[in-house]
Design a protein around this motif. Structure first.
Motif, PDB file in Angstrom:
ATOM      1  N   ARG A  54      -6.418   0.650  -9.064  1.00 33.20           N
ATOM      2  CA  ARG A  54      -5.256   1.344  -8.546  1.00 33.20           C
ATOM      3  C   ARG A  54      -3.967   0.563  -8.822  1.00 33.20           C
ATOM      4  O   ARG A  54      -4.020  -0.632  -9.123  1.00 33.20           O
ATOM      5  CB  ARG A  54      -5.395   1.549  -7.033  1.00 33.20           C
ATOM      6  N   PRO A  55      -2.812   1.200  -8.695  1.00 32.11           N
ATOM      7  CA  PRO A  55      -1.545   0.476  -8.904  1.00 32.11           C
ATOM      8  C   PRO A  55      -1.314  -0.677  -7.937  1.00 32.11           C
ATOM      9  O   PRO A  55      -0.465  -1.525  -8.202  1.00 32.11           O
ATOM     10  CB  PRO A  55      -0.488   1.568  -8.724  1.00 32.11           C
ATOM     11  N   ASP A  56      -2.056  -0.708  -6.801  1.00 28.50           N
ATOM     12  CA  ASP A  56      -1.914  -1.843  -5.880  1.00 28.50           C
ATOM     13  C   ASP A  56      -2.986  -2.894  -6.103  1.00 28.50           C
ATOM     14  O   ASP A  56      -3.186  -3.766  -5.274  1.00 28.50           O
ATOM     15  CB  ASP A  56      -1.908  -1.374  -4.433  1.00 28.50           C
ATOM     16  N   MET A  57      -3.689  -2.825  -7.220  1.00 33.64           N
ATOM     17  CA  MET A  57      -4.637  -3.842  -7.664  1.00 33.64           C
ATOM     18  C   MET A  57      -5.973  -3.788  -6.915  1.00 33.64           C
ATOM     19  O   MET A  57      -6.731  -4.760  -6.920  1.00 33.64           O
ATOM     20  CB  MET A  57      -4.048  -5.247  -7.591  1.00 33.64           C
ATOM     21  N   TYR A  58      -6.281  -2.654  -6.288  1.00 37.00           N
ATOM     22  CA  TYR A  58      -7.586  -2.475  -5.662  1.00 37.00           C
ATOM     23  C   TYR A  58      -8.475  -1.642  -6.575  1.00 37.00           C
ATOM     24  O   TYR A  58      -8.015  -0.685  -7.210  1.00 37.00           O
ATOM     25  CB  TYR A  58      -7.450  -1.802  -4.292  1.00 37.00           C
ATOM     26  N   VAL A  59      -9.761  -2.025  -6.649  1.00 35.09           N
ATOM     27  CA  VAL A  59     -10.699  -1.328  -7.527  1.00 35.09           C
ATOM     28  C   VAL A  59     -10.942   0.071  -6.985  1.00 35.09           C
ATOM     29  O   VAL A  59     -11.371   0.242  -5.842  1.00 35.09           O
ATOM     30  CB  VAL A  59     -12.020  -2.107  -7.642  1.00 35.09           C
ATOM     31  N   ALA A  60     -10.666   1.074  -7.804  1.00 30.48           N
ATOM     32  CA  ALA A  60     -10.809   2.468  -7.390  1.00 30.48           C
ATOM     33  C   ALA A  60     -12.170   3.045  -7.759  1.00 30.48           C
ATOM     34  O   ALA A  60     -12.690   3.910  -7.046  1.00 30.48           O
ATOM     35  CB  ALA A  60      -9.714   3.328  -8.021  1.00 30.48           C
ATOM     36  N   GLN A  61     -12.746   2.581  -8.873  1.00 27.30           N
ATOM     37  CA  GLN A  61     -14.014   3.154  -9.317  1.00 27.30           C
ATOM     38  C   GLN A  61     -14.636   2.265 -10.374  1.00 27.30           C
ATOM     39  O   GLN A  61     -13.929   1.581 -11.127  1.00 27.30           O
ATOM     40  CB  GLN A  61     -13.777   4.564  -9.891  1.00 27.30           C
ATOM     41  N   VAL A  62     -15.948   2.244 -10.404  1.00 26.65           N
ATOM     42  CA  VAL A  62     -16.713   1.604 -11.474  1.00 26.65           C
ATOM     43  C   VAL A  62     -17.594   2.687 -12.098  1.00 26.65           C
ATOM     44  O   VAL A  62     -18.337   3.373 -11.380  1.00 26.65           O
ATOM     45  CB  VAL A  62     -17.576   0.444 -10.947  1.00 26.65           C
ATOM     46  N   LEU A  63     -17.501   2.834 -13.415  1.00 22.47           N
ATOM     47  CA  LEU A  63     -18.229   3.883 -14.120  1.00 22.47           C
ATOM     48  C   LEU A  63     -18.834   3.319 -15.401  1.00 22.47           C
ATOM     49  O   LEU A  63     -18.450   2.244 -15.877  1.00 22.47           O
ATOM     50  CB  LEU A  63     -17.294   5.045 -14.477  1.00 22.47           C
ATOM     51  N   SER A  64     -19.744   4.058 -15.969  1.00 21.89           N
ATOM     52  CA  SER A  64     -20.247   3.698 -17.292  1.00 21.89           C
ATOM     53  C   SER A  64     -19.209   4.091 -18.336  1.00 21.89           C
ATOM     54  O   SER A  64     -18.312   4.899 -18.079  1.00 21.89           O
ATOM     55  CB  SER A  64     -21.570   4.416 -17.578  1.00 21.89           C
ATOM     56  N   LEU A  65     -19.331   3.550 -19.529  1.00 18.65           N
ATOM     57  CA  LEU A  65     -18.390   3.879 -20.598  1.00 18.65           C
ATOM     58  C   LEU A  65     -18.530   5.323 -21.055  1.00 18.65           C
ATOM     59  O   LEU A  65     -17.610   5.862 -21.692  1.00 18.65           O
ATOM     60  CB  LEU A  65     -18.604   2.933 -21.788  1.00 18.65           C
ATOM     61  N   ALA A  66     -19.627   5.967 -20.695  1.00 22.67           N
ATOM     62  CA  ALA A  66     -19.856   7.354 -21.113  1.00 22.67           C
ATOM     63  C   ALA A  66     -19.505   8.362 -20.023  1.00 22.67           C
ATOM     64  O   ALA A  66     -19.711   9.565 -20.198  1.00 22.67           O
ATOM     65  CB  ALA A  66     -21.319   7.527 -21.527  1.00 22.67           C
ATOM     66  N   ALA A  67     -18.960   7.900 -18.908  1.00 24.86           N
ATOM     67  CA  ALA A  67     -18.747   8.785 -17.744  1.00 24.86           C
ATOM     68  C   ALA A  67     -17.445   9.567 -17.875  1.00 24.86           C
ATOM     69  O   ALA A  67     -16.488   9.350 -17.133  1.00 24.86           O
ATOM     70  CB  ALA A  67     -18.759   7.961 -16.465  1.00 24.86           C
ATOM     71  N   ASN A  85       0.826  -1.207   0.000  1.00 23.92           N
ATOM     72  CA  ASN A  85       0.000   0.000   0.000  1.00 23.92           C
ATOM     73  C   ASN A  85       0.861   1.257   0.000  1.00 23.92           C
ATOM     74  O   ASN A  85       0.583   2.220  -0.719  1.00 23.92           O
ATOM     75  CB  ASN A  85      -0.918  -0.020   1.228  1.00 23.92           C
ATOM     76  N   LEU A  86       1.931   1.257   0.809  1.00 25.98           N
ATOM     77  CA  LEU A  86       2.770   2.449   0.943  1.00 25.98           C
ATOM     78  C   LEU A  86       3.699   2.647  -0.241  1.00 25.98           C
ATOM     79  O   LEU A  86       3.920   3.774  -0.694  1.00 25.98           O
ATOM     80  CB  LEU A  86       3.576   2.356   2.234  1.00 25.98           C
ATOM     81  N   SER A  87       4.239   1.549  -0.774  1.00 24.82           N
ATOM     82  CA  SER A  87       5.307   1.692  -1.770  1.00 24.82           C
ATOM     83  C   SER A  87       4.818   2.352  -3.054  1.00 24.82           C
ATOM     84  O   SER A  87       5.509   3.204  -3.626  1.00 24.82           O
ATOM     85  CB  SER A  87       5.932   0.327  -2.069  1.00 24.82           C
ATOM     86  N   TRP A  88       3.613   1.979  -3.531  1.00 26.16           N
ATOM     87  CA  TRP A  88       3.169   2.595  -4.781  1.00 26.16           C
ATOM     88  C   TRP A  88       2.833   4.066  -4.585  1.00 26.16           C
ATOM     89  O   TRP A  88       3.012   4.883  -5.502  1.00 26.16           O
ATOM     90  CB  TRP A  88       1.988   1.827  -5.387  1.00 26.16           C
ATOM     91  N   LYS A  89       2.408   4.420  -3.376  1.00 27.53           N
ATOM     92  CA  LYS A  89       2.109   5.825  -3.099  1.00 27.53           C
ATOM     93  C   LYS A  89       3.383   6.654  -3.020  1.00 27.53           C
ATOM     94  O   LYS A  89       3.440   7.785  -3.526  1.00 27.53           O
ATOM     95  CB  LYS A  89       1.300   5.936  -1.800  1.00 27.53           C
ATOM     96  N   LEU A  90       4.427   6.092  -2.394  1.00 29.83           N
ATOM     97  CA  LEU A  90       5.726   6.764  -2.415  1.00 29.83           C
ATOM     98  C   LEU A  90       6.207   6.932  -3.858  1.00 29.83           C
ATOM     99  O   LEU A  90       6.759   7.973  -4.231  1.00 29.83           O
ATOM    100  CB  LEU A  90       6.749   5.972  -1.603  1.00 29.83           C
ATOM    101  N   GLY A  91       5.990   5.888  -4.679  1.00 30.63           N
ATOM    102  CA  GLY A  91       6.374   5.986  -6.088  1.00 30.63           C
ATOM    103  C   GLY A  91       5.631   7.095  -6.810  1.00 30.63           C
ATOM    104  O   GLY A  91       6.217   7.854  -7.595  1.00 30.63           O
ATOM    105  N   GLN A  92       4.325   7.212  -6.547  1.00 34.54           N
ATOM    106  CA  GLN A  92       3.530   8.273  -7.166  1.00 34.54           C
ATOM    107  C   GLN A  92       4.087   9.653  -6.825  1.00 34.54           C
ATOM    108  O   GLN A  92       4.173  10.545  -7.670  1.00 34.54           O
ATOM    109  CB  GLN A  92       2.081   8.195  -6.669  1.00 34.54           C
TER     110      GLN A  92
END
Length: 512
Positions: A478-491, A250-257
């Motif tokens: 997200r870069p840590d493989m957690y789902v960040a959002q679900v949207l429609s294709l038009a969103a 969780n921490l490493s990808w955020k430090l990378g960002q």
């Protein structure tokens, strides 16, 4: 490991044990991966450096000043942008940043013993929970290599009067107790390779960084703790290493960002926000599990109780039960019905698809490298028109996050890795009609990447298995493989607004 066996007092002769049940380990619903055991000494690293103390200065590019003794015993001072303390339960880094730890003794004592042994116990190479009628319990873990085996053997409840005696338990006494538990079976220990005694204590740090410890929202954190420095508990569910690795993930990808300029330093506050909650849930889970393993049979409703608990909670020790709350990194659930099998805030659960370019059946989630990129999984509508329109917007619009946050001169997929999954059979997808955004040209020679275009498989349709709307859906991961959002294709606006919360204007990365 593929299965766990549960043993208890024989119904007709309680002085002896009998196998009461078996359960898949893990249950099939948890993951496509098996559980593995590994000697922690094979992954620990000791650089021979002793941490002494640190000070965080208010200004400067490298504001954290750290004193150490190097491998030659010479005191040195190191200046750093960030420091991560992984110093275990007695972490000096944690002490330096003033983090409070809440500890709750569990009144349980156990022997842990690694052995080479001969036995007639039939499940000696299968993970087993064994409860005797009067003599306590054993958790048996077959170790790697085919010969080594670990026993956790329960001891009497520790108190001020008996603690010294419990601490003085010898390996021979522990083996004798194990043999009483195992009756009518026995174990002939030929060699003890490791032996220790411990009391279960549950502890959790009340903050995971220096800013949360000060409760000062105006600052961004510079010093973090992870692993046993944050949470300690019983050793029997493998969570010490598993959850610690998840902290670091969780921490490493955020430090990378932050270090690559993709986000500002405020992103690092989310580490404490997300992982402190997980640590508390870990302690709550472990209290239940360790207490259940320590109970006598008469304290339980029946032999099914421990089996039911094991099966019903298997997602947690497997690392699949974590759910991050809504934040700048995790969206809301307003559109969750478009992809019900990819819950927002939880790990992206893979499923099989067919790769169009070579017709290979692959797991969609396995084509995911730990390289700091965000993933955009576009599940196409039946006609393909909506997903084509989305691809065009992603590639050309000034409002697209790909355009907004990819630095000039970088590959088009260097920050956002976009993939498409069609509903049709792969025979019915013309690769030359797939939008170019899903066939990017990358690398110094700008060669087309063919491996981002997939289709559903008829008998294992990912749209059906993961509850994806046939009108299509966009799943942001997200870069840590957690789902960040679900949207429609038009969103379009929603997608742009989501990334505006956590991304910064691009610059050429300082680190590659």
């Amino acid at each position: 490991m593929r299965e766990m066996s549960f043993w208890g007092p024989h119904p007709e002769n309680p002085a002896e044990i009998a196998r009461g049940a078996r359960a898949d380990d893990p249950p099939a619903y948890v993951s496509e991966f098996p559980i593995l055991t590994v000697n922690q000494a094979r992954v620990n690293i000791n650089y021979g450096v002793e941490f002494l103390d640190l000070v965080v200065h208010e200004t400067g590019e490298y504001p954290v000043q750290v004193r150490i003794n190097d491998e030659h015993g010479i005191e040195r001072t190191v200046r750093a942008k960030y420091v991560v303390g992984c110093g275990g339960a007695r972490s000096k880094v944690r002490s330096c940043i003033g983090v409070e730890v809440v500890t709750d003794p569990a009144d349980q004592a156990w022997v842990v013993i690694d052995m080479l042994a001969n036995t007639d116990f039939p499940d000696f190479r299968t993970r087993s929970g064994i409860q005797s009628d009067k003599d306590g319990s054993i958790l048996l873990i077959p170790r790697e290599g085919g010969f080594l085996t670990r026993f956790y053997v329960s001891l009497e409840t520790p108190n001020d009067e008996n603690r010294a005696r419990i601490r003085a338990t010898t390996a021979e006494e522990a083996i004798a107790r194990a043999n009483r538990i195992l009756r009518p079976y026995s174990v002939d220990v030929r060699e003890v390779t490791w032996f220790s005694i411990y009391e279960v204590r549950h502890s959790v740090a009340q903050s995971f960084d220096d800013v949360a410890a000060k409760n000062d929202p105006s600052l961004n954190p510079r010093v973090f703790i992870a692993g046993d420095a944050c949470h300690t508990h019983s050793a029997k569910a493998g969570q010490g290493m598993n959850v610690s690795i998840q902290d670091g993930w969780n921490l490493s990808w955020k430090l990378g960002q932050v270090l690559t300029g993709r986000s500002d330093g405020s992103l690092l506050k989310t580490y404490n926000e997300e992982r402190q909650d997980v640590a508390q849930k870990l302690i709550d889970y472990d209290k239940e599990w360790s207490a259940m393993m320590s109970r006598s049979p008469e304290e339980m409703e029946g032999p099914h109780e421990i089996v039911d608990f094991f099966v019903n909670t298997a997602s947690f020790p497997g690392g699949f039960d974590t759910r991050y709350e809504q934040s700048s990194l995790t969206g809301g659930t307003e559109h969750q019905q478009l992809a019900e099998g990819f819950p927002v805030g939880m790990r992206f659960k893979s499923a099989q698809v067919s790769r169009v370019c070579d017709t290979t059946t692959v797991h969609l989630g396995h084509h995911f490298r730990a390289d700091g990129r965000w993933r955009l999984y576009a599940f196409a509508d039946e006609s393909g028109q909506e997903v084509a329109a989305l691809a065009g917007w992603l590639e050309h619009s000034a409002d697209s996050p790909i355009t907004a946050y990819t630095a000039e001169g970088q590959d088009i997929d260097s920050v956002f890795d976009a993939k498409v999954i069609y509903q049709q059979d792969y025979h019915d997808v013309d690769i030359n009609k797939v939008p170019r955004r899903f066939l990017p040209k990358v690398g110094q020679a700008q060669i087309m990447d063919w491996e981002k275009v997939y289709t559903a498989i008829g008998h294992q349709d990912i749209f059906t298995e993961r509850g994806i709307d046939r009108a299509g859906a966009l799943v942001v991961v997200r870069p840590d493989m957690y789902v960040a959002q679900v949207l429609s294709l038009a969103a379009r606006a929603e997608l742009a607004e989501f990334f505006a919360q956590n991304m910064a204007s691009p610059k050429v990365p300082e680190f590659s």
